[in-house]
Design an enzyme around this catalytic site. Structure first.
Site, mmCIF file in Angstrom:
data_model
loop_
_atom_site.group_PDB
_atom_site.id
_atom_site.type_symbol
_atom_site.label_atom_id
_atom_site.label_comp_id
_atom_site.label_asym_id
_atom_site.label_seq_id
_atom_site.Cartn_x
_atom_site.Cartn_y
_atom_site.Cartn_z
ATOM 1 N N GLU A 50 -1.850 7.780 -11.342
ATOM 2 C CA GLU A 50 -2.973 8.474 -10.732
ATOM 3 C C GLU A 50 -2.967 8.294 -9.230
ATOM 4 O OE1 GLU A 50 -6.460 8.390 -14.108
ATOM 5 O OE2 GLU A 50 -6.578 7.043 -12.431
ATOM 6 N N CYS B 94 -5.420 7.449 -1.845
ATOM 7 C CA CYS B 94 -5.021 6.164 -2.398
ATOM 8 C C CYS B 94 -3.803 6.393 -3.296
ATOM 9 C CB CYS B 94 -6.194 5.600 -3.191
ATOM 10 S SG CYS B 94 -5.819 4.031 -3.943
ATOM 11 N N CYS C 240 2.070 -3.043 -13.095
ATOM 12 C CA CYS C 240 2.219 -4.068 -12.055
ATOM 13 C C CYS C 240 2.689 -5.353 -12.721
ATOM 14 C CB CYS C 240 0.874 -4.316 -11.370
ATOM 15 S SG CYS C 240 0.982 -5.361 -9.903
ATOM 16 N N CYS D 267 -2.936 -10.153 -11.742
ATOM 17 C CA CYS D 267 -4.191 -10.677 -11.194
ATOM 18 C C CYS D 267 -5.251 -10.614 -12.296
ATOM 19 C CB CYS D 267 -4.622 -9.872 -9.966
ATOM 20 S SG CYS D 267 -3.423 -9.991 -8.619
ATOM 21 N N CYS E 189 -7.794 -7.552 -12.627
ATOM 22 C CA CYS E 189 -7.324 -6.191 -12.338
ATOM 23 C C CYS E 189 -6.885 -5.494 -13.617
ATOM 24 C CB CYS E 189 -6.171 -6.235 -11.346
ATOM 25 S SG CYS E 189 -5.501 -4.602 -10.983
ATOM 26 N N LEU F 277 -6.970 -10.955 -0.685
ATOM 27 C CA LEU F 277 -7.137 -12.414 -0.635
ATOM 28 C C LEU F 277 -7.934 -12.903 -1.854
ATOM 29 C CD1 LEU F 277 -6.451 -14.832 1.120
ATOM 30 C CD2 LEU F 277 -8.522 -14.399 2.451
ATOM 31 N N ASN G 193 -15.376 -3.651 -10.040
ATOM 32 C CA ASN G 193 -15.609 -2.476 -10.893
ATOM 33 C C ASN G 193 -15.231 -2.822 -12.328
ATOM 34 O OD1 ASN G 193 -16.542 -0.242 -9.263
ATOM 35 N ND2 ASN G 193 -14.590 -0.479 -8.188
ATOM 36 N N CYS H 97 -12.834 2.117 -7.142
ATOM 37 C CA CYS H 97 -11.875 1.098 -6.731
ATOM 38 C C CYS H 97 -11.557 0.116 -7.845
ATOM 39 C CB CYS H 97 -12.461 0.333 -5.566
ATOM 40 S SG CYS H 97 -11.341 -0.857 -4.891
#
Ligand code: SAH
Length: 373
Positions: free
Chosen positions: A96, A109, A116, A120, A123, A223, A299, A342
């Protein structure tokens, strides 16, 4: 030309295109012509490139292509945010990209990987595992689609800013990302100023050090925690490159460049990293670096282990860091009615690491999940 397979010329930045034309007995300026047709005029059919000889056009047609992913779906949110779901390969793989209109800019974006590897903890992309790196063509195609969609609608400028904050870790797909960034900034490509192209990283320190040798686009660092103990949990790559090394790499990126600033991203997680003590530690950590701090309210997505703090907590955090002289902005969620806010991705894809099944996410769950940016 000596090639037998069709070559996707969308994979080539100007230097690579020049080398390609030269090695095929053509003048290097053909690269600039081709780039203008493709990137500036949105023409992907060689037959229409009328400033090239008919013979050259025929040869290009025979041996080369301008191959973009297929658009599977296009959505527009009430606030104007748009999302494209793009199919890559002839499989279920999809990525996307999200366009965020603001008063004086149109920010796109862009994703750099399918999934990935960094895992994390907060995420959603991480939950989906990793499939593969995107090619340069697949990265720049996201901008091609968005930019020409805007121009076709009568927007004069098209896309004005790009943030590499979609799916994936751009610095782990270094060469493809740099070639795409070259095209974004090239006068014969999208002619974006280097200040308007941002690469975001979770802190791949050796690649950050390499980055400063090859480009000077803006750098954002995810961070999310002000000390190693917490960051090890939230951003596991911290175990390999701890905060002190990360900060040295940040200094190194901006040292000697008066106008450079790092943008630090800090996702606000309820009861995890959002206390005043965290704000104090954070201010001490980044206070001496020319920087901007972006607070990203978490989110939520299906099966998430975290919650977003209440507004008062976020405000208190922002007021503290701002009081220490750090320019601090709370990022507004955009496009959440079309699942484009986000931090949460994305379309279907084959999870080679099978991480999604470990998290008991089904494909239909993943479909509804939103894009990280
Ligand atoms: N891998 C790169 C590029 C991704 S950018 C990086 O980490 O910087 C996407 C940004 O959104 C990152 O800062 C990421 O940590 C953040 N993010 C991820 N999931 C989120 C969520 N659920 N809510 C808010 N922000 C999130």
């Amino acid at each position: 030309m000596s090639v037998t397979e069709k070559i996707n010329l969308l994979d080539f930045n100007r230097a690579a295109l020049e080398a390609f034309f030269i090695s095929n007995g053509e003048k290097p300026f053909r690269a600039r012509q081709l780039m203008q047709w493709v990137h500036q005029r949105g023409i992907t059919d060689f037959a229409q490139m009328t400033d090239m000889s008919k013979h050259l056009r025929e040869i290009l047609q025979q041996h080369c292509s301008i191959e973009r992913p297929r658009i599977l779906e296009q959505q527009k949110s009430a606030d104007g945010t748009r999302k494209w779901l793009l199919s890559i390969d002839d499989s279920d793989n999809a990525i996307e990209c999200v366009l965020i209109p603001e008063k004086n800019r149109m920010t796109l974006c862009v994703s750099s990987q399918v999934g990935c590897t960094l895992n994390c903890s907060f995420c959603s992309t991480a939950k989906q595992g990793f499939n593969r790196n995107l090619t340069t063509a697949e990265i720049i195609a996201q901008l091609h689609f968005a930019h020409h969609a805007l121009l076709a609608e009568g927007y004069q400028q098209g896309v004005t800013n790009v943030v590499m904050m979609g799916m994936g870790e751009p610095l782990l797909n270094f060469d493809a990302v740099i070639a795409a960034v070259d095209m974004m900034c090239d006068d014969f490509g999208y002619a974006l100023s280097k200040r308007r192209v941002t690469i975001s990283t979770a802190g791949v320190v050796p690649a950050m050090l390499k980055l400063e040798q090859v480009t000077d686009v803006a750098l954002a660092v995810s961070l999310h925690a002000p000390n190693d103990r917490l960051r090890n949990q939230l951003v596991p790559i911290n175990r390999k490159y701890p905060i002190a090394e990360l900060m040295r790499a940040c200094h190194s990126y901006i040292d000697g460049y008066k106008s450079r600033k790092i943008t630090f991203e800090y996702v606000m997680l309820d009861g995890v990293n959002d206390s005043l003590e965290h704000a104090r530690q954070l201010a001490r950590l980044i206070g001496d670096i020319p920087c901007k701090l972006n607070l990203i309210p978490f989110n939520p997505y299906p099966h998430a282990d975290y919650r977003c703090p209440d507004q008062a907590t976020i405000d208190r955090f922002r007021e503290y860091t701002a009081s220490k002289g750090i320019v601090t902005v709370t990022r507004r969620a955009r496009g959440d009615d079309i699942d484009a806010a986000c931090g949460q991705l994305v379309g279907d894809f084959h999870d080679r690491s099978r991480r999604s099944s470990k998290h008991q996410l089904s494909i239909s769950d993943i479909k509804g999940v939103r894009l990280a940016h």
